[in-house]
Design an enzyme around this catalytic site. Structure first.
Site, PDB file in Angstrom:
ATOM      1  NE  ARG A  83      42.027  50.906  40.598  1.00  0.00           N
ATOM      2  CZ  ARG A  83      42.072  49.659  41.097  1.00  0.00           C
ATOM      3  NH1 ARG A  83      41.718  48.613  40.348  1.00  0.00           N
ATOM      4  NH2 ARG A  83      42.483  49.454  42.329  1.00  0.00           N
ATOM      5  CG  HIS A 127      46.806  46.043  42.590  1.00  0.00           C
ATOM      6  ND1 HIS A 127      45.709  46.573  41.953  1.00  0.00           N
ATOM      7  CD2 HIS A 127      46.490  44.743  42.834  1.00  0.00           C
ATOM      8  CE1 HIS A 127      44.774  45.631  41.802  1.00  0.00           C
ATOM      9  NE2 HIS A 127      45.230  44.508  42.330  1.00  0.00           N
ATOM     10  CD  GLU A 172      40.421  43.981  45.844  1.00  0.00           C
ATOM     11  OE1 GLU A 172      41.039  42.951  46.104  1.00  0.00           O
ATOM     12  OE2 GLU A 172      39.485  44.014  45.033  1.00  0.00           O
ATOM     13  CG  ASN A 300      38.279  47.047  43.496  1.00  0.00           C
ATOM     14  OD1 ASN A 300      38.072  48.112  42.913  1.00  0.00           O
ATOM     15  ND2 ASN A 300      39.476  46.527  43.651  1.00  0.00           N
ATOM     16  CD  GLU A 373      40.314  45.345  40.915  1.00  0.00           C
ATOM     17  OE1 GLU A 373      39.903  44.203  41.210  1.00  0.00           O
ATOM     18  OE2 GLU A 373      41.427  45.782  41.256  1.00  0.00           O
TER      19      GLU A 373
HETATM   20  C1  PNW Z   1      40.908  41.607  43.271  1.00  0.00           C
HETATM   21  N1  PNW Z   1      38.867  37.267  47.704  1.00  0.00           N
HETATM   22  O1  PNW Z   1      41.399  40.550  44.052  1.00  0.00           O
HETATM   23  C2  PNW Z   1      42.157  42.348  42.855  1.00  0.00           C
HETATM   24  O2  PNW Z   1      42.142  43.728  43.041  1.00  0.00           O
HETATM   25  C3  PNW Z   1      42.644  41.974  41.497  1.00  0.00           C
HETATM   26  O3  PNW Z   1      44.036  42.152  41.435  1.00  0.00           O
HETATM   27  C4  PNW Z   1      42.213  40.566  41.163  1.00  0.00           C
HETATM   28  O4  PNW Z   1      42.786  40.091  39.975  1.00  0.00           O
HETATM   29  C5  PNW Z   1      40.695  40.586  41.085  1.00  0.00           C
HETATM   30  O5  PNW Z   1      40.108  41.087  42.275  1.00  0.00           O
HETATM   31  C6  PNW Z   1      40.084  39.230  40.795  1.00  0.00           C
HETATM   32  O6  PNW Z   1      40.378  38.325  41.824  1.00  0.00           O
HETATM   33  C7  PNW Z   1      40.693  39.766  44.926  1.00  0.00           C
HETATM   34  O7  PNW Z   1      39.330  36.117  47.895  1.00  0.00           O
HETATM   35  C8  PNW Z   1      41.233  38.538  45.225  1.00  0.00           C
HETATM   36  O8  PNW Z   1      37.879  37.677  48.360  1.00  0.00           O
HETATM   37  C9  PNW Z   1      40.646  37.711  46.138  1.00  0.00           C
HETATM   38  C10 PNW Z   1      39.488  38.130  46.781  1.00  0.00           C
HETATM   39  C11 PNW Z   1      38.934  39.369  46.491  1.00  0.00           C
HETATM   40  C12 PNW Z   1      39.546  40.185  45.555  1.00  0.00           C
END
Ligand code: PNW
Length: 468
Positions: A83, A127, A172, A300, A373
């Site tokens: 992905r 993304h 997301e 995710n 994810e």
């Molecule tokens: C996801 N939060 O990001 C993303 O899809 C990825 O690109 C990222 O690297 C991965 O999770 C790890 O962080 C998030 O603050 C970033 O709740 C922040 C949050 C959730 C998901």
């Protein structure tokens, strides 16, 4: 939950998809090459004080130049699926008008390389890297951005639709809307609750319009969206805590699940948001577009939220003024339980994955689900050229046991993508957080598969977990 006992041998259903995930801005680098123009993440990361130590994605994992080696690495791990996301400003500089052939060629080579190694490409259109001129014109709070996104989707479908079967529109949208326009900790770094709510709606509208475009030009494509979902648990069974959980669940989960999979906004959520937004940006027909039928849903999953009622006696107005990713519910308290956490300080909660998958299936849809994810950051060290990451391995093991438990409970879960293939640019955290199964030495771009990667390769080979 006996099913989550470590050590039991578990077989996954035949044909289960085993993947890893990445995103364009987090790995590609080559930010000014091949006709690519800036996205909001270039602007944001180059703005003083926005990312840890001023880190940017200018070079990242240099994947743009190392793509064939990286695909070889995926083949060595035995991935059946990969992905990745398309950088919008690489294939449509400025976010409008003609395609940039050089940008499209990069992704065509990537897809061909994957297919040549027997790896299924799973393409994410968005993304988080909105072309900067579209932000300058208002960004996602502006309705027009949704239409621009659909045009971009059409352009990618025309170029890659003959060889990519699995598509997700957004990754997301909660993060794009509420971290980008609410708390402002993500690009473009704006903080206004009403803008965040509008952004969320226009992201979903863009999703719906993109689905229309993709369906029309590629009837055989399998289409979906990826949402980051969290179980939200009240800290106690006090009424105030239960209500806090309802509110946060509304903002984190139902804000997106209900429009996309049911075609409406929950009335309790719009009531919670009354002080912030009157939802006047929602036009007749939008929710029909947003809820266009899909073929799959991507989930995710990282952690659970445990929440409690606002502090007694606290003045709510004091909270309203601070930037927040929970507009209208700024004063809800997030509680830590003291259970083990990752290097992000996110609590490790594998049963939460079972709950999340069961909820989506039970309350929303019979569609095939995919974990698009799941993974963890831990501090890694290279010792004698090797990286041993038992905590990450244990995280994957526990969550795969949870995925299996969900399948046993009747959830049509068809695949799992580990986050991430490589250590990469972890957004506002820059390179200080490592999520990869493969270690990246940013001094020389060497890739070192961690012990979790070797373990995952074994999981894929046996289509399940070995007895321990
Ligand atoms: C996801 N939060 O990001 C993303 O899809 C990825 O690109 C990222 O690297 C991965 O999770 C790890 O962080 C998030 O603050 C970033 O709740 C922040 C949050 C959730 C998901």
């Amino acid at each position: 939950l006996g099913l989550l006992d470590p050590g039991r041998e578990l077989a996954f259903p035949p044909g289960f998809r085993w993947g890893a995930a990445t995103a364009a801005y987090q790995i590609e680098g080559a930010a000014r090459e091949g006709g690519r123009t800036p996205s909001i993440w270039d602007t944001f990361s180059h703005t003083e004080g926005r990312t840890v130590a001023g880190h940017t994605g200018d070079v990242a994992c240099d994947h743009y130049h190392r793509m064939p080696d990286d695909v070889r690495l995926m083949a060595e791990l035995g991935l059946t699926s990969y992905r990745f996301s398309i950088s919008w400003p690489r294939v449509q500089p400025g976010g409008a008008g003609a395609a940039n052939q050089e940008g499209l060629d990069f992704y065509r080579r990537l897809v061909d390389e994957l297919l040549a190694h027997g790896i299924e490409p799973w393409l994410t259109l968005y993304h988080w890297d909105l072309p900067q001129p579209l932000e300058d014109a208002g960004g996602w709070p502006a309705r027009d951005t949704a239409g621009r996104f659909a045009d971009y989707a059409q352009l990618v479908a025309d170029a890659l639709g003959d060889r990519v079967r699995h598509w997700t529109t957004l990754n997301e949208p909660w993060c794009s809307a509420f971290l980008g326009y609410g708390s402002g900790v993500h690009a473009p770094g704006r903080s206004d609750g009403a803008d965040a709510v509008r952004a969320g709606h226009h992201l979903m509208l863009g999703h719906g319009l993109a689905v229309q475009a993709l369906r029309a030009s590629r009837p055989e494509a399998q289409l979906g969206i990826t949402l980051n979902l969290y179980p939200v648990t009240p800290a106690t069974d006090a009424d105030g805590d239960i209500d806090a959980a309802r509110r946060i669940d509304g903002l984190a989960n139902r804000f997106f699940l209900d429009p996309v999979l049911r075609g409406w906004y929950p009335t309790d959520l719009t009531a919670d948001l009354r002080r912030v937004s009157d939802f006047g940006h929602v036009r007749d027909g939008d929710l029909e577009i947003i809820s266009a039928p899909l073929d799959l849903v991507g989930v995710n999953y990282y952690s659970r939220h445990v929440v409690a009622a606002p502090m007694p006696g606290a003045e709510p107005e004091a909270y309203w003024r601070a930037p927040s990713c929970w507009p209208g519910s700024e004063d809800v308290r997030f509680v830590t339980r003291g259970v083990p956490v990752t290097d992000m300080d996110w609590e490790i909660d594998a049963p939460g994955l079972v709950e999340t998958l069961q909820r989506v299936h039970r309350d929303y849809t019979d569609l095939p689900l995919y974990v698009t994810e799941n993974g963890s950051a831990f501090v890694d060290r290279v010792v004698d050229g090797r990286v041993d990451d038992p905590e990450r391995l244990a995280y994957f093991d526990a969550h795969l046991r949870a995925a299996h438990a969900a399948i046993s409970a009747g959830v049509p879960l068809k695949g799992y993508f580990a986050w991430s293939l490589l250590d990469n640019f972890e957004w506002a955290w820059g390179y200080t957080k490592r999520f990869g199964m493969v270690y990246v030495d940013y001094d020389n771009q060497a890739r070192i598969p961690k012990s979790s990667a070797r373990w995952y390769a074994d999981v894929i080979r046996r289509n399940g977990l070995a007895a321990q």
